[in-house]
Design a protein around this motif. Structure first.
Motif, PDB file in Angstrom:
ATOM      1  N   GLY A  22      13.975   1.361  26.470  1.00  0.00           N
ATOM      2  CA  GLY A  22      12.905   1.351  27.617  1.00  0.00           C
ATOM      3  C   GLY A  22      13.416   1.926  28.672  1.00  0.00           C
ATOM      4  N   SER A  23      14.621   2.468  28.849  1.00  0.00           N
ATOM      5  CA  SER A  23      15.119   3.623  29.852  1.00  0.00           C
ATOM      6  C   SER A  23      14.921   5.023  29.604  1.00  0.00           C
ATOM      7  N   THR A  24      14.693   5.312  28.331  1.00  0.00           N
ATOM      8  CA  THR A  24      14.599   6.617  28.007  1.00  0.00           C
ATOM      9  C   THR A  24      13.233   7.237  28.567  1.00  0.00           C
ATOM     10  N   PRO A  25      13.455   8.364  29.320  1.00  0.00           N
ATOM     11  CA  PRO A  25      12.251   8.922  29.928  1.00  0.00           C
ATOM     12  C   PRO A  25      11.195   9.287  29.107  1.00  0.00           C
ATOM     13  N   VAL A  26       9.859   8.784  29.432  1.00  0.00           N
ATOM     14  CA  VAL A  26       8.669   9.149  28.766  1.00  0.00           C
ATOM     15  C   VAL A  26       8.378  10.565  28.842  1.00  0.00           C
ATOM     16  N   THR A  27       8.942  11.393  28.276  1.00  0.00           N
ATOM     17  CA  THR A  27       8.490  12.796  28.352  1.00  0.00           C
ATOM     18  C   THR A  27       9.001  13.411  26.855  1.00  0.00           C
ATOM     19  N   PRO A  28       8.354  14.737  26.618  1.00  0.00           N
ATOM     20  CA  PRO A  28       8.749  15.155  25.365  1.00  0.00           C
ATOM     21  C   PRO A  28      10.434  15.407  25.300  1.00  0.00           C
ATOM     22  N   HIS A  29      11.102  15.362  24.241  1.00  0.00           N
ATOM     23  CA  HIS A  29      12.517  15.524  23.863  1.00  0.00           C
ATOM     24  C   HIS A  29      12.786  16.555  22.844  1.00  0.00           C
ATOM     25  N   TYR A  30      13.368  17.758  23.035  1.00  0.00           N
ATOM     26  CA  TYR A  30      13.669  18.439  21.938  1.00  0.00           C
ATOM     27  C   TYR A  30      14.823  18.532  21.319  1.00  0.00           C
ATOM     28  N   TYR A  31      15.009  18.931  20.052  1.00  0.00           N
ATOM     29  CA  TYR A  31      16.029  18.829  19.356  1.00  0.00           C
ATOM     30  C   TYR A  31      16.336  19.877  18.013  1.00  0.00           C
ATOM     31  N   ARG A  32      17.347  20.346  18.032  1.00  0.00           N
ATOM     32  CA  ARG A  32      17.562  21.449  16.753  1.00  0.00           C
ATOM     33  C   ARG A  32      19.078  21.138  16.411  1.00  0.00           C
ATOM     34  N   VAL A  33      19.338  21.907  15.223  1.00  0.00           N
ATOM     35  CA  VAL A  33      20.687  21.773  14.880  1.00  0.00           C
ATOM     36  C   VAL A  33      21.458  23.215  14.647  1.00  0.00           C
ATOM     37  N   ARG A  34      22.713  23.244  14.571  1.00  0.00           N
ATOM     38  CA  ARG A  34      23.214  24.529  14.440  1.00  0.00           C
ATOM     39  C   ARG A  34      24.120  24.251  13.355  1.00  0.00           C
ATOM     40  N   ILE A  35      24.237  25.090  12.380  1.00  0.00           N
ATOM     41  CA  ILE A  35      24.749  25.012  11.062  1.00  0.00           C
ATOM     42  C   ILE A  35      25.694  25.974  10.771  1.00  0.00           C
ATOM     43  N   GLN A  36      26.990  25.637  10.730  1.00  0.00           N
ATOM     44  CA  GLN A  36      28.148  26.443  10.438  1.00  0.00           C
ATOM     45  C   GLN A  36      28.479  26.866   8.791  1.00  0.00           C
ATOM     46  N   SER A  37      28.532  28.118   8.549  1.00  0.00           N
ATOM     47  CA  SER A  37      28.689  28.180   7.201  1.00  0.00           C
ATOM     48  C   SER A  37      30.274  28.138   6.694  1.00  0.00           C
ATOM     49  N   ALA A  38      30.175  27.496   5.478  1.00  0.00           N
ATOM     50  CA  ALA A  38      31.461  27.374   4.906  1.00  0.00           C
ATOM     51  C   ALA A  38      32.190  28.729   4.344  1.00  0.00           C
ATOM     52  N   THR A  39      31.413  29.724   4.545  1.00  0.00           N
ATOM     53  CA  THR A  39      31.602  31.169   3.703  1.00  0.00           C
ATOM     54  C   THR A  39      31.991  31.967   4.845  1.00  0.00           C
ATOM     55  N   GLY A  40      31.920  31.668   6.008  1.00  0.00           N
ATOM     56  CA  GLY A  40      32.296  32.855   7.142  1.00  0.00           C
ATOM     57  C   GLY A  40      30.948  33.471   7.714  1.00  0.00           C
TER      58      GLY A  40
END
Length: 93
Positions: free
Chosen positions: A48-66
């Motif tokens: 209930g304390s989370t602001p009532v606004t849009p929240h944005y998410y993304r993920v950065r993916i690190q490669s195993a092959t460099g």
């Protein structure tokens, strides 16, 4: 959730405006916690304390092959406040 072949690491990030990014951490934003923030599938829990606004998410993916890191598309999470009304019923004593 994301699907990636050859991924070595996942790093989920949060933004309040879609432009400025921070790694997710519990309490960012207020009232929000995260599970599995270093995996392909992260869970976001709000209160209930989370602001009532849009929240944005993304993920950065690190490669195993460099190869260079890859950043996912941005997803928008909208948090809505729920209001519950209670009507008392008659009580018999």
């Amino acid at each position: 959730s994301v699907t990636a072949t050859g991924a070595a690491a996942y790093n989920w990030q949060y933004s309040s405006n879609g432009d400025d990014w921070d790694n997710v951490s519990n309490g960012l934003p207020t009232g929000t916690t995260y599970a599995n923030a270093t995996t392909a599938s992260m869970t976001v829990t709000t209160t209930g304390s989370t602001p009532v606004t849009p929240h944005y998410y993304r993920v950065r993916i690190q490669s195993a092959t460099g190869c260079d890191d890859v950043t996912s598309e941005v997803v928008e999470l909208n948090v809505n406040q729920v209001t519950v009304g209670v009507t008392p019923s008659a009580t018999t004593f």
